[in-house]
Design a protein around this motif. Structure first.
Motif, PDB file in Angstrom:
ATOM      1  N   ALA A 146       0.547  -1.252  -0.052  1.00  0.00           N
ATOM      2  CA  ALA A 146      -0.022  -0.178   0.027  1.00  0.00           C
ATOM      3  C   ALA A 146       1.041   1.268   0.053  1.00  0.00           C
ATOM      4  CB  ALA A 146      -0.991  -0.121   1.138  1.00  0.00           C
ATOM      5  N   ILE A 147       2.017   1.000   0.595  1.00  0.00           N
ATOM      6  CA  ILE A 147       2.853   2.364   0.575  1.00  0.00           C
ATOM      7  C   ILE A 147       3.464   2.715  -0.841  1.00  0.00           C
ATOM      8  CG2 ILE A 147       4.996   3.283   1.465  1.00  0.00           C
ATOM      9  CD1 ILE A 147       4.528   1.610   4.275  1.00  0.00           C
ATOM     10  N   LYS A 148       3.774   1.506  -1.383  1.00  0.00           N
ATOM     11  CA  LYS A 148       4.292   1.528  -2.795  1.00  0.00           C
ATOM     12  C   LYS A 148       3.300   2.084  -3.885  1.00  0.00           C
ATOM     13  CE  LYS A 148       6.954  -1.373  -6.105  1.00  0.00           C
ATOM     14  NZ  LYS A 148       7.012  -2.428  -6.211  1.00  0.00           N
ATOM     15  N   SER A 149       2.073   1.620  -3.805  1.00  0.00           N
ATOM     16  CA  SER A 149       0.915   1.738  -4.970  1.00  0.00           C
ATOM     17  C   SER A 149      -0.444   2.140  -3.917  1.00  0.00           C
ATOM     18  CB  SER A 149       0.877   0.366  -5.482  1.00  0.00           C
ATOM     19  OG  SER A 149       1.959  -0.056  -6.105  1.00  0.00           O
ATOM     20  N   PRO A 150      -0.302   3.132  -3.606  1.00  0.00           N
ATOM     21  CA  PRO A 150      -1.356   3.817  -2.690  1.00  0.00           C
ATOM     22  C   PRO A 150      -2.693   3.812  -3.425  1.00  0.00           C
ATOM     23  CG  PRO A 150       0.073   5.518  -3.200  1.00  0.00           C
ATOM     24  CD  PRO A 150       0.850   4.234  -3.362  1.00  0.00           C
ATOM     25  N   HIS A 151      -2.671   4.368  -4.631  1.00  0.00           N
ATOM     26  CA  HIS A 151      -3.819   4.561  -5.599  1.00  0.00           C
ATOM     27  C   HIS A 151      -4.666   3.197  -5.641  1.00  0.00           C
ATOM     28  CE1 HIS A 151      -1.151   7.948  -6.557  1.00  0.00           C
ATOM     29  NE2 HIS A 151      -2.382   8.734  -6.109  1.00  0.00           N
ATOM     30  N   GLY A 152      -3.746   2.109  -5.608  1.00  0.00           N
ATOM     31  CA  GLY A 152      -4.527   0.824  -6.000  1.00  0.00           C
ATOM     32  C   GLY A 152      -5.373   0.176  -4.917  1.00  0.00           C
ATOM     33  N   ILE A 153      -5.669   0.769  -3.780  1.00  0.00           N
ATOM     34  CA  ILE A 153      -6.140   0.217  -2.412  1.00  0.00           C
ATOM     35  C   ILE A 153      -7.371  -0.612  -2.940  1.00  0.00           C
ATOM     36  CG2 ILE A 153      -7.172   2.399  -1.925  1.00  0.00           C
ATOM     37  CD1 ILE A 153      -5.896  -0.365   0.705  1.00  0.00           C
ATOM     38  N   ALA A 178      -7.409  15.728  -4.908  1.00  0.00           N
ATOM     39  CA  ALA A 178      -6.791  15.813  -3.568  1.00  0.00           C
ATOM     40  C   ALA A 178      -6.456  14.217  -3.410  1.00  0.00           C
ATOM     41  CB  ALA A 178      -7.688  16.243  -2.326  1.00  0.00           C
ATOM     42  N   ALA A 179      -7.144  13.287  -3.631  1.00  0.00           N
ATOM     43  CA  ALA A 179      -6.762  11.856  -3.473  1.00  0.00           C
ATOM     44  C   ALA A 179      -5.517  11.677  -4.521  1.00  0.00           C
ATOM     45  CB  ALA A 179      -7.925  11.098  -3.717  1.00  0.00           C
ATOM     46  N   ILE A 180      -5.694  12.001  -5.734  1.00  0.00           N
ATOM     47  CA  ILE A 180      -4.483  11.599  -6.593  1.00  0.00           C
ATOM     48  C   ILE A 180      -3.224  12.359  -5.941  1.00  0.00           C
ATOM     49  CG2 ILE A 180      -3.505  12.287  -8.636  1.00  0.00           C
ATOM     50  CD1 ILE A 180      -6.478  12.182 -10.112  1.00  0.00           C
ATOM     51  N   LYS A 181      -3.269  13.591  -5.314  1.00  0.00           N
ATOM     52  CA  LYS A 181      -2.066  14.073  -4.662  1.00  0.00           C
ATOM     53  C   LYS A 181      -1.649  13.687  -3.659  1.00  0.00           C
ATOM     54  CE  LYS A 181      -0.408  18.722  -3.831  1.00  0.00           C
ATOM     55  NZ  LYS A 181      -0.718  19.918  -3.052  1.00  0.00           N
ATOM     56  N   SER A 182      -2.588  13.266  -2.676  1.00  0.00           N
ATOM     57  CA  SER A 182      -2.124  12.654  -1.274  1.00  0.00           C
ATOM     58  C   SER A 182      -2.826  11.449  -0.901  1.00  0.00           C
ATOM     59  CB  SER A 182      -2.434  13.806  -0.373  1.00  0.00           C
ATOM     60  OG  SER A 182      -2.103  14.865  -0.528  1.00  0.00           O
ATOM     61  N   PRO A 183      -2.518  10.424  -1.767  1.00  0.00           N
ATOM     62  CA  PRO A 183      -3.263   9.120  -1.723  1.00  0.00           C
ATOM     63  C   PRO A 183      -3.064   8.304  -0.433  1.00  0.00           C
ATOM     64  CG  PRO A 183      -1.290   8.800  -2.919  1.00  0.00           C
ATOM     65  CD  PRO A 183      -1.359  10.244  -2.937  1.00  0.00           C
ATOM     66  N   HIS A 184      -2.197   8.485   0.380  1.00  0.00           N
ATOM     67  CA  HIS A 184      -2.069   7.739   1.561  1.00  0.00           C
ATOM     68  C   HIS A 184      -2.796   8.286   2.615  1.00  0.00           C
ATOM     69  CE1 HIS A 184       1.985   7.394  -0.494  1.00  0.00           C
ATOM     70  NE2 HIS A 184       1.826   6.014   0.000  1.00  0.00           N
ATOM     71  N   GLY A 185      -3.359   9.566   2.485  1.00  0.00           N
ATOM     72  CA  GLY A 185      -4.154  10.222   3.667  1.00  0.00           C
ATOM     73  C   GLY A 185      -5.673  10.142   3.214  1.00  0.00           C
ATOM     74  N   ILE A 186      -6.332   9.011   2.527  1.00  0.00           N
ATOM     75  CA  ILE A 186      -7.495   8.978   2.233  1.00  0.00           C
ATOM     76  C   ILE A 186      -8.290   8.669   3.566  1.00  0.00           C
ATOM     77  CG2 ILE A 186      -7.119   6.365   1.699  1.00  0.00           C
ATOM     78  CD1 ILE A 186     -10.128   8.443   0.046  1.00  0.00           C
ATOM     79  N   ALA A 187      -7.897   7.758   4.486  1.00  0.00           N
ATOM     80  CA  ALA A 187      -8.627   7.657   5.764  1.00  0.00           C
ATOM     81  C   ALA A 187      -8.776   8.760   6.577  1.00  0.00           C
ATOM     82  CB  ALA A 187      -8.152   6.526   6.301  1.00  0.00           C
ATOM     83  N   ASN A 188      -7.676   9.693   6.563  1.00  0.00           N
ATOM     84  CA  ASN A 188      -7.948  11.143   7.208  1.00  0.00           C
ATOM     85  C   ASN A 188      -8.786  12.272   6.435  1.00  0.00           C
ATOM     86  OD1 ASN A 188      -5.772  13.907   7.456  1.00  0.00           O
ATOM     87  ND2 ASN A 188      -6.942  13.104   9.131  1.00  0.00           N
ATOM     88  N   ALA A 189      -8.546  11.996   5.336  1.00  0.00           N
ATOM     89  CA  ALA A 189      -9.531  12.807   4.524  1.00  0.00           C
ATOM     90  C   ALA A 189     -10.932  12.543   4.644  1.00  0.00           C
ATOM     91  CB  ALA A 189      -9.202  12.899   2.910  1.00  0.00           C
ATOM     92  N   LEU A 190     -11.259  11.384   4.644  1.00  0.00           N
ATOM     93  CA  LEU A 190     -12.547  10.716   5.029  1.00  0.00           C
ATOM     94  C   LEU A 190     -13.042  11.272   6.418  1.00  0.00           C
ATOM     95  CD1 LEU A 190     -12.612   7.266   3.327  1.00  0.00           C
ATOM     96  CD2 LEU A 190     -13.865   9.321   2.500  1.00  0.00           C
ATOM     97  N   PHE A 191     -12.124  11.167   7.407  1.00  0.00           N
ATOM     98  CA  PHE A 191     -12.653  11.597   8.842  1.00  0.00           C
ATOM     99  C   PHE A 191     -12.905  13.083   8.977  1.00  0.00           C
ATOM    100  CE2 PHE A 191     -12.279  13.004  13.039  1.00  0.00           C
ATOM    101  CZ  PHE A 191     -13.079  12.036  13.762  1.00  0.00           C
ATOM    102  N   ARG A 192     -11.922  13.604   8.040  1.00  0.00           N
ATOM    103  CA  ARG A 192     -12.107  15.264   8.185  1.00  0.00           C
ATOM    104  C   ARG A 192     -13.735  15.717   7.562  1.00  0.00           C
ATOM    105  NH1 ARG A 192      -6.969  15.985   5.655  1.00  0.00           N
ATOM    106  NH2 ARG A 192      -7.959  16.731   3.932  1.00  0.00           N
ATOM    107  N   LEU A 193     -14.096  15.097   6.746  1.00  0.00           N
ATOM    108  CA  LEU A 193     -15.564  15.397   6.425  1.00  0.00           C
ATOM    109  C   LEU A 193     -16.526  15.381   7.538  1.00  0.00           C
ATOM    110  CD1 LEU A 193     -15.952  13.311   3.150  1.00  0.00           C
ATOM    111  CD2 LEU A 193     -15.361  15.629   3.176  1.00  0.00           C
ATOM    112  N   ARG A 194     -16.362  14.515   8.453  1.00  0.00           N
ATOM    113  CA  ARG A 194     -17.096  14.245   9.716  1.00  0.00           C
ATOM    114  C   ARG A 194     -16.677  15.739  10.645  1.00  0.00           C
ATOM    115  NH1 ARG A 194     -21.635  13.750  12.674  1.00  0.00           N
ATOM    116  NH2 ARG A 194     -21.370  13.032  14.515  1.00  0.00           N
ATOM    117  N   ALA A 195     -15.483  15.860  10.819  1.00  0.00           N
ATOM    118  CA  ALA A 195     -14.964  17.108  11.656  1.00  0.00           C
ATOM    119  C   ALA A 195     -15.589  18.384  11.027  1.00  0.00           C
ATOM    120  CB  ALA A 195     -13.405  16.898  11.786  1.00  0.00           C
TER     121      ALA A 195
END
Lengths: 304, 304
Positions: free
Chosen positions: A207-214, B206-223
């Motif tokens: 996932a670290i390597k291919s995050p878009h493919g989750i 946003a997701a294309i640029k910061s893919p690893h942060g998806i679970a944080n981005a989703l929680f921020r909608l709640r916040a």
């Protein structure tokens, strides 16, 4: 700890969350006499039910007293809780009784204060309960400069410096894992328990390597189960690795070359420790109950 | 289309999926006389219930016939379906009656064949039903060199060249969006319908640029909902954008500088078109029903 109803507590420490209620009557030396666990969390209580819940559970301790001091953290202070305790705004020191909200109770023997949560404007984020655990970590290490990871359904990463919460981030990761493994099509292929560390670490790295493919990586677990009988414990561990790997990587700049304190010793906290260690981080694990108690103790008697 | 029970079909086209069953009695010119929709999908049928289901729905068409040819694609051919129709292995041409599985029926008037699905060994993946839509796209464009996107709960991206399915990938994205928006803590903050294209595109980027942060981005909608009353339609569109953005980016090497055919015209198909176009891709939208019918027609009378 066993309950000793005839002891006389000095005060009552309370962690009142969404799904749980934990009460510790504390002795004169600020040590818990026992712990009372209840499922009367915020999620099942109307605002009018809090006082009665507390009186029932504290009955052995309040008899014959004129007053009993209760310090409470957690979701009981939310808008949907007992009484709303307004948020402090980060950056800030963890809240104490100085900024707590007093609850007006019908039974005047109860002297209840609810500690504030902490909010952050940009990016928007909120916590209620975790700030008290931060106070607990800082009580032991006031000069800590690093990050505190609080694993759970909504894991929080809290950066601290010079006694302040400087910023924090919450991740939906734990809830995503529960939904994916129990409610999605993967539920047929993913075990409900069991752990394979190799598969977990492989998932993290992938996932670290291919995050878009989750979302493709997750579906492939189902396909591998159909086509080659993928072991459900491997599938579970890999799915958990995919989701945690993303989060760990997103937080890299927060934990790299810093102290990471992980609060908790359950399976999910261990997974964070493994994932962080596999990325070269050094982690310190702290006992969640001790940290919560230390936080409530500090919040009640702030040193400032 | 309205039902004309007195017409005499030449054969019967069937798309039998997990949650739906669609039947088209076809005339001598291979055009549908009507469409029969039923909720008797694989998910609610025992293997023994398929024949009766078909006889009931086809009653006006089978009366007085010696035999009625039925060509069927979809989950009815899975292990949990009517009769298992073994997978072809990609790379391969879309399956036709040449490799279909004949169903032995109690009522000898029924002449039923179920088309194969397609599997892929590495990475592991499977399809049942979509391969027939691929046949439908290729019927109109036999020399297509590009990618076909089949949006849905489990969206598939199928690369085709020289009449072959060369490889494909399935994404859990649609199911993730449903779970996140309807079952997670975000359900309080995310509308069940409504669309804001700007918020959707912002989420994609946003997701294309910061893919690893998806679970944080989703929680921020709640916040943001808690702290600043984020519009639930904005939250829904942004959440959808986050998840689709990841998928679109992961598939970039498949669609870049290629023809992209999107099969479907519903809200989810439109979201894929918007996301792809915002990344500079050129898309062609095809009608899902027409494509399925073209596929069943081609599978019944392959040109080879």
């Amino acid at each position: 700890m066993t309950q000793e109803p005839h002891s006389t507590p000095s005060w009552i420490a309370v962690d009142w969350g969404t799904s749980h209620l934990r009460i510790w009557p504390m002795d004169d030396d600020d040590r818990p006499l026992c712990r009372i666990d209840s499922d009367k969390g915020m999620g099942v209580l109307a605002p009018t039910a809090y006082e009665e819940t507390l009186l029932t559970l504290l009955e052995p301790y309040i008899q014959g007293r004129e007053q009993l001091e209760v310090i409470c953290c957690g979701m009981a202070g939310s808008r949907q809780g007992w009484v709303e305790a307004p948020y402090l705004v980060a950056p800030c020191a963890p809240p104490s009784v100085d900024t707590a909200t007093r609850v007006v109770t019908a039974d005047k023997r109860l002297d209840v204060r609810i500690l504030s949560g902490v909010m952050q404007h940009a990016p928007a984020d909120v916590m209620r309960g975790e700030e008290t655990q931060i106070a607990g970590v800082l009580a032991a290490e006031p000069e800590m400069d690093g990050v505190i990871c609080l694993p759970g359904t909504h894991t929080k990463w809290v950066s601290v410096r010079a006694g302040q919460i400087t910023h924090f981030a919450t991740f939906l990761t734990g809830e995503l894992f529960q939904l994916v493994s129990k409610q999605s099509v993967l539920r047929h292929s993913v075990a409900t328990e069991g752990w394979d560390q190799g598969a977990f670490e492989a998932g993290c790295h992938a996932a670290i390597k291919s995050p878009h493919g989750i979302a493709n990586a997750l579906f492939r677990l189902r396909a591998e189960a159909l086509l080659s009988d993928l072991d459900p414990i491997i599938a579970r561990s890999r799915a958990s690795g995919y989701l945690l790997g993303l989060e760990i990587e997103d937080m890299r700049r927060n934990w790299q070359d810093k102290t990471v304190v992980i609060v908790g010793e359950n399976e999910i906290a261990r997974a964070y420790a493994v994932a962080l260690q596999s990325q070269g981080a050094e982690t310190i694990v702290a006992d969640a109950e001790e940290i919560t108690l230390a936080g409530l103790r500090t919040a009640r008697a702030p040193k400032t």
